[in-house]
Design an enzyme around this catalytic site. Structure first.
Site, PDB file in Angstrom:
ATOM      1  CG  ASP A  66      -0.513  -0.092   2.532  1.00 45.64           C
ATOM      2  OD1 ASP A  66       0.682  -0.400   2.706  1.00 45.64           O
ATOM      3  OD2 ASP A  66      -1.306   0.153   3.473  1.00 45.64           O
ATOM      4  CG  ASP A 100      -4.996  -0.597   7.896  1.00 46.10           C
ATOM      5  OD1 ASP A 100      -4.894  -1.476   7.019  1.00 46.10           O
ATOM      6  OD2 ASP A 100      -4.158  -0.415   8.793  1.00 46.10           O
ATOM      7  CE1 TYR A 126       3.756  -0.852   7.711  1.00 38.10           C
ATOM      8  CE2 TYR A 126       4.185   1.334   8.589  1.00 38.10           C
ATOM      9  CZ  TYR A 126       3.513   0.511   7.718  1.00 38.10           C
ATOM     10  OH  TYR A 126       2.589   1.050   6.853  1.00 38.10           O
ATOM     11  CB  SER A 176      -5.967   2.139  14.889  1.00 37.26           C
ATOM     12  OG  SER A 176      -5.343   1.612  13.753  1.00 37.26           O
TER      13      SER A 176
HETATM   14  P1  ADP Z   1      -4.555  -2.416  15.284  1.00 40.34           P
HETATM   15  O1  ADP Z   1      -3.730  -3.375  14.519  1.00 40.34           O
HETATM   16  O2  ADP Z   1      -5.643  -3.105  16.032  1.00 40.34           O
HETATM   17  O3  ADP Z   1      -5.036  -1.272  14.456  1.00 40.34           O
HETATM   18  P2  ADP Z   1      -3.145  -0.280  16.601  1.00 40.34           P
HETATM   19  O4  ADP Z   1      -2.059  -0.271  17.590  1.00 40.34           O
HETATM   20  O5  ADP Z   1      -2.938   0.401  15.310  1.00 40.34           O
HETATM   21  O6  ADP Z   1      -3.573  -1.804  16.390  1.00 40.34           O
HETATM   22  O7  ADP Z   1      -4.442   0.390  17.234  1.00 40.34           O
HETATM   23  C1  ADP Z   1      -4.927  -0.011  18.508  1.00 40.34           C
HETATM   24  C2  ADP Z   1      -5.356   1.210  19.290  1.00 40.34           C
HETATM   25  O8  ADP Z   1      -6.555   1.770  18.724  1.00 40.34           O
HETATM   26  C3  ADP Z   1      -5.729   0.861  20.733  1.00 40.34           C
HETATM   27  O9  ADP Z   1      -4.592   0.842  21.558  1.00 40.34           O
HETATM   28  C4  ADP Z   1      -6.664   2.010  21.066  1.00 40.34           C
HETATM   29  O10 ADP Z   1      -5.941   3.176  21.391  1.00 40.34           O
HETATM   30  C5  ADP Z   1      -7.396   2.254  19.757  1.00 40.34           C
HETATM   31  N1  ADP Z   1      -8.662   1.475  19.722  1.00 40.34           N
HETATM   32  C6  ADP Z   1      -8.976   0.461  18.900  1.00 40.34           C
HETATM   33  N2  ADP Z   1     -10.217  -0.025  19.177  1.00 40.34           N
HETATM   34  C7  ADP Z   1     -10.704   0.692  20.178  1.00 40.34           C
HETATM   35  C8  ADP Z   1     -11.931   0.683  20.925  1.00 40.34           C
HETATM   36  N3  ADP Z   1     -12.893  -0.220  20.695  1.00 40.34           N
HETATM   37  N4  ADP Z   1     -12.084   1.611  21.902  1.00 40.34           N
HETATM   38  C9  ADP Z   1     -11.114   2.526  22.158  1.00 40.34           C
HETATM   39  N5  ADP Z   1      -9.936   2.570  21.509  1.00 40.34           N
HETATM   40  C10 ADP Z   1      -9.728   1.671  20.538  1.00 40.34           C
HETATM   41 MG    MG Z   2      -3.792   0.108  13.422  1.00 43.09          MG
END
Ligand code: ADP
Ligand code: MG
Length: 394
Positions: A53, A188, A237, A144
């Site tokens: 991407d 994403d 990454y 996220s």
């Molecule tokens: P991912 O691969 O799941 O995107 P990231 O580290 O990029 O992992 O994002 C995860 C972060 O996104 C969490 O630590 C939190 O801050 C936020 N997040 C994701 N889902 C939720 C949710 N349901 N409620 C609140 N924050 C969330």
């Molecule tokens: Mg993420």
């Protein structure tokens, strides 16, 4: 915003994935009033096209039935109050002045989306917002982006702001890149915004053109979480991204999307291997789309295994645990193809499986994986669902 629901009617055209009553109660407990809008966006799993991407190439994600949902209602004045059910925590700020917490936490994703919308010139109004989700955090299923896109849909819905899905996806990516401070490509957010039920999305990450590719209904998509935390994930990454920029620069092209087979060879290692991965992976995505269209499942499976080998050997983002999960999948009857999905360095594999074979995962993969690594992998059988949906509750 090309609402999938008619704002004039009180019912969404299709039920949301989230339990709307539970979310409504969460909102009511947090703010002592009723929500007016629910926005929901899915996590995603990428069938094929990894680390392409940010090179302007092709990806093939699917929106999955794990989502982040946001209930909201407009408030008087400029105050935004936010409640996260999953963290059981609150936030509050003035709608036109979102600031970073400096701790890169859930609040930053929410404030960041408001920041990006304001920065683009949209006017937002005060709101109460409650958030709940079931996309596993940090597992590579892009919780996220689901959060950002759902928050964006809710803030736009509350503010009467019309934004096209693609533009919203770009603004959410900008929020994550520039406000939260996490580098991510556009896949994403585009998947969270534009996914389609029973389809994969072919995304051209340069033009941002999106094409829907129907998924055969006798196959299941099974995600297996290796339960290996992506410890060094972010640094590695960023290093891979830098390698790709350096390779493109050395080849005198804008991005590795523009490289061809004859560009493999002259570059120093590891740039040569990185380039070979991106070229071959882009080709595999387009071949997989053709194979999906002609329902040639064997071909797709082969392309997935090739993708994994390329990510392991040329792009060097796999781990022994992910390799083991793919090995075990290869030996399990009814599994069509498997590969690591997401950035790598831990996280998940994606498996394309004959529907009747999903029951063999426990004995064929989960159990032998536990015996060898001591880790209890979790499997998630996914349904392909729509991207961002916003419905008015009254
Ligand atoms: P991912 O691969 O799941 O995107 P990231 O580290 O990029 O992992 O994002 C995860 C972060 O996104 C969490 O630590 C939190 O801050 C936020 N997040 C994701 N889902 C939720 C949710 N349901 N409620 C609140 N924050 C969330
Ligand atoms: Mg993420």
């Amino acid at each position: 915003m090309g609402w999938p629901t008619n704002p004039q009617t009180s019912k969404p055209t299709k039920p949301l994935v989230v339990d709307q009553n539970a979310l409504r109660h969460t909102f009511e407990r947090a703010f002592g009033r009723a929500p007016e809008i629910v926005a929901e966006a899915p996590g995603r799993v990428n069938l094929i096209g990894e680390h392409t991407d940010y090179n302007g190439g092709f990806v093939l994600p699917v929106g999955i039935d794990r989502t982040v949902a946001v209930a909201a209602a407009p408030a008087e004045g400029k105050r935004v109050r936010v409640y996260s059910a999953d963290f059981d925590a609150r936030d509050e700020w003035q709608v036109d002045a979102p600031r970073r917490t400096g701790r890169r936490e859930w609040r930053d994703y929410v404030r960041g989306v408001a920041w990006a919308l304001l920065d683009a010139g949209y006017e937002l109004r005060g709101a109460d917002v409650a958030i709940a989700g079931d996309v596993p955090l940090g597992a590579g299923l892009s919780s996220s982006a689901a959060l950002e896109v759902a928050v964006g849909g809710a803030l736009c819905g509350i503010g009467g702001v019309e934004v096209k899905m693609q533009r919203l996806a770009l603004l959410c990516q900008k929020a994550e890149n520039q406000f939260v401070g996490v580098q991510c490509g556009i896949m994403d957010q585009l998947a969270a915004a534009c996914a389609r039920e029973e389809h994969a999305l072919l995304v051209d990450c340069r033009s941002l053109q999106v094409e829907r590719v129907p998924l055969p209904d006798d196959v299941a998509i099974v995600v297996v979480d290796s339960k290996v935390q992506r410890a060094l994930g972010e640094t590695a990454y960023n290093e891979r991204r830098e390698d790709c920029v350096a390779a493109a620069w050395a080849l005198g092209i804008k991005a590795l999307r523009d490289a061809s087979e004859r560009d493999v060879g002259p570059l120093p290692e590891p740039l040569n291997r990185r380039t070979r991965h991106v070229i071959s992976e882009n080709r595999r995505v387009l071949e997989a789309v053709a194979a999906l269209r002609s329902e040639n499942l064997n071909r797709i499976g082969k392309l997935m295994y090739e993708s994994h080998a390329s990510l392991r050997d040329d792009f060097e983002v796999s781990t022994p645990e992910l390799d083991l999960l793919v090995e075990l999948a290869l030996r399990t009857e009814g599994v069509i193809g498997a590969r690591l999905t997401g950035a790598g360095f831990g996280g998940c594999t994606v498996n394309l499986v004959e529907r009747k074979a999903a029951g063999r995962f426990e004995a064929g993969i989960i159990e032998p994986y536990r015996a060898e690594t001591g880790l209890v992998a979790e499997m998630i059988v996914c349904r392909a669902v729509d991207g961002l949906r916003v419905s008015r509750l009254r």
